[in-house]
Design a protein around this motif. Structure first.
Motif, PDB file in Angstrom:
ATOM      1  N   SER A   3       0.859  -1.188   0.000  1.00 59.63           N
ATOM      2  CA  SER A   3       0.000   0.000   0.000  1.00 59.63           C
ATOM      3  C   SER A   3       0.890   1.232   0.000  1.00 59.63           C
ATOM      4  N   VAL A   4       0.583   2.153  -0.863  1.00 57.46           N
ATOM      5  CA  VAL A   4       1.389   3.369  -0.934  1.00 57.46           C
ATOM      6  C   VAL A   4       0.481   4.585  -0.890  1.00 57.46           C
ATOM      7  N   TYR A   5       0.820   5.500  -0.025  1.00 57.32           N
ATOM      8  CA  TYR A   5       0.141   6.788   0.050  1.00 57.32           C
ATOM      9  C   TYR A   5       1.150   7.822  -0.418  1.00 57.32           C
ATOM     10  N   GLY A   6       0.843   8.578  -1.442  1.00 58.21           N
ATOM     11  CA  GLY A   6       1.826   9.574  -1.851  1.00 58.21           C
ATOM     12  C   GLY A   6       1.458  10.252  -3.149  1.00 58.21           C
ATOM     13  N   SER A   7       2.441  10.978  -3.662  1.00 58.32           N
ATOM     14  CA  SER A   7       2.210  11.722  -4.889  1.00 58.32           C
ATOM     15  C   SER A   7       2.120  10.755  -6.072  1.00 58.32           C
ATOM     16  N   ASP A   8       1.597  11.252  -7.165  1.00 54.55           N
ATOM     17  CA  ASP A   8       1.526  10.436  -8.376  1.00 54.55           C
ATOM     18  C   ASP A   8       2.921   9.934  -8.770  1.00 54.55           C
ATOM     19  N   GLN A   9       3.922  10.803  -8.601  1.00 57.13           N
ATOM     20  CA  GLN A   9       5.292  10.424  -8.972  1.00 57.13           C
ATOM     21  C   GLN A   9       5.788   9.273  -8.097  1.00 57.13           C
ATOM     22  N   THR A  10       5.556   9.394  -6.769  1.00 55.33           N
ATOM     23  CA  THR A  10       5.997   8.353  -5.839  1.00 55.33           C
ATOM     24  C   THR A  10       5.390   7.018  -6.238  1.00 55.33           C
ATOM     25  N   ILE A  11       4.089   7.034  -6.510  1.00 50.93           N
ATOM     26  CA  ILE A  11       3.390   5.794  -6.810  1.00 50.93           C
ATOM     27  C   ILE A  11       3.827   5.244  -8.166  1.00 50.93           C
ATOM     28  N   GLY A  12       3.992   6.118  -9.119  1.00 52.56           N
ATOM     29  CA  GLY A  12       4.433   5.673 -10.434  1.00 52.56           C
ATOM     30  C   GLY A  12       5.790   4.988 -10.357  1.00 52.56           C
ATOM     31  N   ALA A  13       6.697   5.580  -9.560  1.00 53.21           N
ATOM     32  CA  ALA A  13       8.047   5.023  -9.444  1.00 53.21           C
ATOM     33  C   ALA A  13       8.015   3.666  -8.748  1.00 53.21           C
ATOM     34  N   LEU A  14       7.173   3.545  -7.712  1.00 51.81           N
ATOM     35  CA  LEU A  14       7.109   2.286  -6.979  1.00 51.81           C
ATOM     36  C   LEU A  14       6.468   1.175  -7.807  1.00 51.81           C
ATOM     37  N   ARG A  15       5.432   1.547  -8.526  1.00 52.43           N
ATOM     38  CA  ARG A  15       4.689   0.570  -9.317  1.00 52.43           C
ATOM     39  C   ARG A  15       5.638  -0.223 -10.223  1.00 52.43           C
ATOM     40  N   ALA A  16       6.587   0.506 -10.799  1.00 54.52           N
ATOM     41  CA  ALA A  16       7.494  -0.125 -11.755  1.00 54.52           C
ATOM     42  C   ALA A  16       8.444  -1.106 -11.075  1.00 54.52           C
ATOM     43  N   ARG A  17       8.619  -0.970  -9.766  1.00 57.43           N
ATOM     44  CA  ARG A  17       9.624  -1.795  -9.079  1.00 57.43           C
ATOM     45  C   ARG A  17       9.023  -2.952  -8.292  1.00 57.43           C
ATOM     46  N   LEU A  18       7.710  -3.108  -8.364  1.00 57.16           N
ATOM     47  CA  LEU A  18       7.072  -4.167  -7.580  1.00 57.16           C
ATOM     48  C   LEU A  18       7.232  -5.527  -8.249  1.00 57.16           C
ATOM     49  N   PRO A  19       7.368  -6.587  -7.440  1.00 55.56           N
ATOM     50  CA  PRO A  19       7.316  -7.929  -8.023  1.00 55.56           C
ATOM     51  C   PRO A  19       5.967  -8.108  -8.729  1.00 55.56           C
ATOM     52  N   ALA A  20       5.969  -8.861  -9.817  1.00 51.43           N
ATOM     53  CA  ALA A  20       4.745  -9.017 -10.610  1.00 51.43           C
ATOM     54  C   ALA A  20       3.614  -9.605  -9.783  1.00 51.43           C
ATOM     55  N   THR A  21       3.959 -10.406  -8.776  1.00 55.04           N
ATOM     56  CA  THR A  21       2.926 -11.094  -8.004  1.00 55.04           C
ATOM     57  C   THR A  21       2.382 -10.242  -6.861  1.00 55.04           C
ATOM     58  N   ALA A  22       3.008  -9.101  -6.594  1.00 51.02           N
ATOM     59  CA  ALA A  22       2.534  -8.271  -5.482  1.00 51.02           C
ATOM     60  C   ALA A  22       1.382  -7.395  -5.945  1.00 51.02           C
ATOM     61  N   ARG A  23       0.401  -7.239  -5.063  1.00 56.84           N
ATOM     62  CA  ARG A  23      -0.734  -6.375  -5.379  1.00 56.84           C
ATOM     63  C   ARG A  23      -0.416  -4.957  -4.887  1.00 56.84           C
ATOM     64  N   LEU A  24      -0.677  -3.981  -5.727  1.00 61.98           N
ATOM     65  CA  LEU A  24      -0.448  -2.593  -5.318  1.00 61.98           C
ATOM     66  C   LEU A  24      -1.778  -1.942  -4.935  1.00 61.98           C
ATOM     67  N   VAL A  25      -1.810  -1.390  -3.745  1.00 63.57           N
ATOM     68  CA  VAL A  25      -2.963  -0.604  -3.320  1.00 63.57           C
ATOM     69  C   VAL A  25      -2.491   0.845  -3.253  1.00 63.57           C
ATOM     70  N   ALA A  26      -2.886   1.616  -4.252  1.00 59.79           N
ATOM     71  CA  ALA A  26      -2.319   2.958  -4.389  1.00 59.79           C
ATOM     72  C   ALA A  26      -3.317   4.014  -3.925  1.00 59.79           C
ATOM     73  N   TYR A  27      -2.878   4.831  -2.991  1.00 62.17           N
ATOM     74  CA  TYR A  27      -3.657   6.009  -2.609  1.00 62.17           C
ATOM     75  C   TYR A  27      -2.874   7.226  -3.087  1.00 62.17           C
ATOM     76  N   HIS A  28      -3.102   7.611  -4.327  1.00 58.85           N
ATOM     77  CA  HIS A  28      -2.343   8.754  -4.832  1.00 58.85           C
ATOM     78  C   HIS A  28      -2.956  10.039  -4.295  1.00 58.85           C
ATOM     79  N   HIS A  29      -2.293  11.141  -4.546  1.00 60.89           N
ATOM     80  CA  HIS A  29      -2.769  12.399  -3.996  1.00 60.89           C
ATOM     81  C   HIS A  29      -4.173  12.728  -4.508  1.00 60.89           C
ATOM     82  N   ARG A  30      -4.915  13.359  -3.651  1.00 57.17           N
ATOM     83  CA  ARG A  30      -6.314  13.666  -3.951  1.00 57.17           C
ATOM     84  C   ARG A  30      -6.599  15.126  -3.661  1.00 57.17           C
TER      85      ARG A  30
END
Lengths: 433, 319
Positions: A198-225
């Motif tokens: 789970s990531v809470y953060g800016s669009d940039q933070t989430i975009g950068a993390l998304r690319a580095r996740l193992p394929a099998t991990a689920r991403l729960v993204a709370y981008h900025h609102r």
């Protein structure tokens, strides 16, 4: 907490948390909820030294004023009780029992299984968010490693302490570790061992993390609102306007407007007994009055400087567009009246932009460009048009339409950013035979 | 309003959103833009660049040359022969929207014997030119003026560390401006200067800091050549520029020696806005000597709430 950990240290912690899971999985969910609630309850008990410690240290660690810290803790910790946690589970998963065993669900039986390890990277700025995050994982029996944001380290740390007192075995499933954001080696050590991130953060933070996740991990993204307020003409009566302004002021003031639920743009309808300009005046009076009970936090030189740039730029725009700027001088609240939308400079503190609008039903069109970042819409005075406006805004991108009173503290079981926070963490197992 | 101090200062940020022209009779002769990184906050580029419309370039030209002469050409007999310039700042021919490039170009026209432009419009060094110009300067044996941003100087030094050239002749000096804004690189000035001395051959007391911004047509300089090494960190304004340190919360003037955000009243800005409030922090003495403490670090984090300015840039990015 004061020294930055090593990647090896983070990896060891993540492995230890994963190792706690078999034990946690065998416990009953009711039992887990009772322990979590007992720890959470301590933050509400005015005689508890843990609450006293939290209130003493929160102003420094969060940058909010002491009375605001107290209000935020009360609002946040209200959701940390066993009763609320149970209601959260029931609301999302149907029943607490679904976490322990198969339960009937239509033609088949189902069971909800929490993650082996959830890694949660939280944002700073709003104290309590990291505790909400860790509760969501533990309540579904998922060990969790939480990296809080800089301004929100204190409460999860104290919560871990409380949990270790109440239920040492359960606290083995909770790890809190802080490092400055953007440290890839540390993040990777944790991410590589997680099945839910789970990531809470800016669009940039989430975009950068998304690319580095193992394929099998689920991403729960709370981008900025971003959240907005709508004041309908029905609320602009002579008798009602002051109370409405006060409620809007508190919604803006809470968390010094740092929350994703904090309204930043306030649309005020024309055609009421009082005009949007009148409302602007009332809101600035109300924000001034709020200083007495929930003062703004102190500003450092940098923040103060940014605020001066924002106020000065708004004043220049106002001078040429029939607008106005009112502010609390050294108190960091500012109300800008923008008949013509003004420049969106970086802002600091409580900074409300009021934009007049002919009719709230045209808002979905106006807010279209913000669609993917829209969250809470706080409304008042729309009368029978409420459903129409809510439907339109919902179709545009908003995930919550609420009152100004409730805007700052969504209930535990809200559809956070339009989804189920527990549903995002669990895996359903269907038993079809 | 009785005193110049009472004229409201325009925030530098406003130059990103509003065009200021005080001399409506006279159409602007130039449009200068900021690099687009000066407004950075927490590494997030803000969407718009600052714009400064200049109605009379002659004022800019006349105001920039005397301070530059005084602080960069001191101790050199110009009457005998003009100095050669080496510029690591793009030429005004390739960067017509840069006030810094204009300044170097105007100074070169007025004061230089010859000028070697060693970078292209994006600031990339021309390796062959570096080699031949450094060798020719060393062979010539006469002092030269090297003009650079801190970042360009760092790149230049790294290039010379990898591929050494002859050093510049005695009496050469360097104008260093701009810091490392938005580059993601940051080294101590003292370290940079030590490496400059080893590779370029110019000692630290001949490296003169210049403070300028697109929104101001006048510049301040470190008086290294007249006051020596002790002048490091102090910037001197020309007589037509007044500087004050203000309380960041109340904008009240702070006493001499007390740190505040800097406001400049620059008569060279007569065609736009003379009074400019920056986000730089420092102390002031005598209204004209500034000790820079750095840049105010900007807004506090706004939690999960997206700042509206970032939101608009995000919206633009996806549309």
């Amino acid at each position: 907490m004061t020294t930055t950990p090593s990647p090896e240290g983070v990896a060891q912690l993540a492995d230890a948390l994963r190792a706690s899971r078999p034990h946690l999985a065998r416990r009953s969910a009711g039992d887990v909820i009772a322990s979590l609630g007992a720890a959470g309850q301590r933050f509400l008990d005015i005689n508890d030294p843990l609450r006293a410690e939290a209130l003493e240290r929160l102003p420094d660690s969060s940058g909010l004023s002491a009375p605001m810290c107290s209000a935020v803790l009360d609002g946040m910790a209200a959701d940390w009780t066993a009763e609320r946690l149970e209601a959260l589970v029931a609301s999302e998963l149907g029943s607490v029992a679904a976490l322990d065993d198969f339960v009937a669900a239509g033609p088949r039986r189902v069971m909800a299984v929490g993650p082996t390890l959830s890694v949660q990277i939280a944002a700073g700025g709003v104290p309590g968010v990291a505790v909400n995050a860790l509760l969501r994982s533990l309540v579904v029996k998922g060990p969790t490693l939480v990296k809080p944001g800089r301004g929100d380290v204190l409460l999860p740390t104290l919560f871990a302490k409380a949990l270790a007192d109440v239920d040492p075995a359960l606290s083995d499933a909770l790890g809190i570790v802080y490092w400055p954001g953007g440290s890839e080696a540390l993040e990777d050590a944790a991410l590589g061992r997680a099945d839910v991130v789970s990531v809470y953060g800016s669009d940039q933070t989430i975009g950068a993390l998304r690319a580095r996740l193992p394929a099998t991990a689920r991403l729960v993204a709370y981008h900025h609102r971003v959240s907005v307020g709508v004041v309908g003409r029905d609320a602009l009566t002579d008798e009602g306007i002051e109370a409405v302004a006060r409620r809007v002021a508190v919604a803006v003031a809470t968390y010094d407007q740092r929350g994703c639920v904090s309204p930043q743009l306030i649309y005020v309808e024309e055609g009421g007994f009082n005009s949007p300009g009148d409302f602007t005046l009332r809101l600035s009076e109300a924000l001034g009055a709020v200083e007495a009970t929930l003062p703004t936090g102190p500003l450092g030189t940098g923040a103060a400087s940014t605020l001066q740039q924002a106020r000065g730029t708004a004043e220049l725009h106002a001078a040429s567009s029939g607008g106005s700027v009112r502010h609390g001088k050294s108190a960091a609240w500012t109300v800008v009246f923008e008949p013509i939308p003004g420049p969106l400079t970086p802002v600091v503190g409580r900074f409300a932009r009021i934009r007049p609008i002919d009719d709230a039903t045209i808002l979905p069109g106006i807010l279209g460009p913000l669609a993917s970042h829209l969250q809470t819409i706080a409304v008042t005075g729309l009368g029978p048009r409420l459903e129409e406006v809510a439907r339109g805004l919902g179709e545009t991108g908003a995930s919550r339409v609420t009152s100004f009173e409730d805007a700052a503290f969504p209930p535990t079981w809200w559809h956070h950013d339009g989804r189920g926070p527990l549903l995002d963490l669990v895996r359903w197992v269907d038993l079809e035979v | 309003m009785k005193r110049w101090q009472d004229v409201p200062a325009v925030p530098a940020t406003a130059f990103k959103h509003i065009d200021f022209v005080a001399d409506g009779e006279h159409p602007p002769e130039a449009l200068f833009q900021t690099s687009g990184t000066t407004g950075d906050r927490r590494g997030v580029a803000t969407p718009s660049r600052g714009r400064h419309l200049v109605t009379r370039l002659s004022i800019y030209r006349h105001s920039l040359i005397p301070p530059l002469r005084r602080h960069l050409l001191a101790g050199y007999d110009e009457a005998r022969e003009r100095m050669a310039f080496i510029s690591l700042i793009p030429s005004p021919r390739v960067r017509i929207d840069s006030s810094l490039s204009f300044m170097v170009g105007a100074a070169a026209d007025a004061c230089a014997r010859e000028t070697h432009w060693l970078v292209d419009a994006r600031g990339m060094l021309d390796d062959e030119a570096v080699k031949s110009v450094m060798k020719a300067a060393a062979d010539g044996g006469r002092p030269v003026l090297l003009l650079a941003t801190s970042l360009a100087l760092l790149h230049f030094v790294e290039r010379l560390e990898a591929n050494p050239t002859p050093t510049l002749p005695a009496g050469s000096r360097i104008m260093e401006t701009g810091g490392f804004k938005g580059s993601g690189r940051e080294i101590a000035r003292s370290e940079l200067h030590a490496r400059v001395e080893r590779t370029v051959g110019v000692a630290s007391d001949h490296v003169v800091g210049e403070y300028g911004m697109t929104e101001l047509l006048s510049q301040l300089y470190e008086p290294m050549l007249s006051e020596g090494a002790g002048a490091r960190g102090i910037y001197v304004a020309p007589p037509w520029l007044r500087v004050r340190a203000l309380d960041p919360l109340t904008l009240e003037e702070r006493p001499e020696g007390v740190e505040g955000v800097l406001a400049f009243f620059d008569l060279a800005n007569a065609g736009s806005m003379c009074h400019v409030l920056t986000e730089d922090v420092g102390t002031v003495s005598g209204g004209s000597r500034v000790r820079l403490a750095g840049r105010a670090l900007g807004a506090e984090p706004r939690g999960c709430s997206l700042a509206m300015d970032e939101l608009m840039s995000a919206a633009r990015g996806t549309s």
